[in-house]
Scaffold this active site. Structure first.
Site, short mmCIF file in Angstrom:
data_model
loop_
_atom_site.label_atom_id
_atom_site.label_comp_id
_atom_site.label_asym_id
_atom_site.label_seq_id
_atom_site.Cartn_x
_atom_site.Cartn_y
_atom_site.Cartn_z
N SER A 41 -16.12 68.30 72.29
CA SER A 41 -17.32 68.35 73.12
C SER A 41 -18.52 67.74 72.41
O SER A 41 -19.52 67.40 73.04
CB SER A 41 -17.63 69.78 73.54
OG SER A 41 -17.87 70.59 72.42
N CYS A 42 -18.42 67.57 71.09
CA CYS A 42 -19.50 66.92 70.34
C CYS A 42 -19.66 65.48 70.80
O CYS A 42 -18.74 64.87 71.33
CB CYS A 42 -19.21 66.94 68.84
SG CYS A 42 -19.26 68.58 68.09
N LEU A 43 -20.85 64.94 70.56
CA LEU A 43 -21.15 63.58 70.99
C LEU A 43 -21.56 62.73 69.79
O LEU A 43 -22.42 63.13 69.01
CB LEU A 43 -22.30 63.61 72.00
CG LEU A 43 -22.63 62.32 72.73
CD1 LEU A 43 -21.47 61.90 73.63
CD2 LEU A 43 -23.90 62.49 73.55
N GLY A 107 -18.09 63.93 73.96
CA GLY A 107 -18.53 64.74 75.08
C GLY A 107 -17.41 65.18 76.00
O GLY A 107 -17.61 65.35 77.20
#
Length: 177
Positions: A41-43, A107
């Protein structure tokens, strides 16, 4: 700046961990690569000035630092504050604010939590897009969303962002942005 794999003739590599950001000043003869591993989910937010070769990479974990408790003081933790910190540091090193471009990767919404509405991955994407738009920085490429993990390698000198993906079904791929 930590470097890895700095054998003569080999590109130098800098790891950008979760909630970190790194700016490259373009003086490594074009061979410095900034890497972030295990984006779910990190960008990954890559900003660069194609005229100077100055660029940076952030591994943002959450969307909105403006409303968060800042006891940890890590601007790279949040998409919005990471973008502002990258841009500020790049301009301090000689990048032209008006020439800076952005590329985004990550993401993913790897887990389905219907009770939370949009997942963290989607909220990270929206926060980054909103902040870049607010600052007038164009997004020239992105590989975002979905349900697969990613690893990125960013070369500021060329503006190349390699996105390596993997899925639960064993399919892997590499995309150049």
């Amino acid at each position: 700046m930590k470097t890895y794999g700095s054998e003569p003739g080999m590109p130098s590599s800098v790891q950008v961990g979760i909630s970190e950001l790194v700016v490259s000043d373009g003086t490594e003869d074009g061979d410095e690569t900034l890497k972030s591993y295990g984006l779910g989910s990190c960008l990954a937010i890559a900003l660069y000035d194609p005229e100077t070769g100055i660029g940076g990479l952030a591994h943002a974990m959450l969307p909105d630092g403006d409303t968060a408790d800042h006891s940890d003081r890590k601007p790279g933790k949040y998409a919005d504050t990471a973008i502002r910190a990258l841009l500020r540091r790049m301009v301090e090193q000689g990048a032209s604010y008006t020439a800076v471009e952005a590329k985004l990767a990550g993401g993913s919404d790897m887990f389905d939590f219907d009770s939370f509405g949009d997942g963290v991955g989607q909220r990270n994407i929206v926060a980054a897009r909103d902040e870049l738009d607010r600052l007038g920085v164009p997004i020239v490429a992105e590989d975002v969303g979905g349900d697969r993990g990613r690893t990125v390698e960013f070369t500021p000198e060329s503006g190349t962002l390699l996105v390596k993906t993997s899925s639960d079904d064993g399919t892997n791929g590499v995309t150049e942005l």
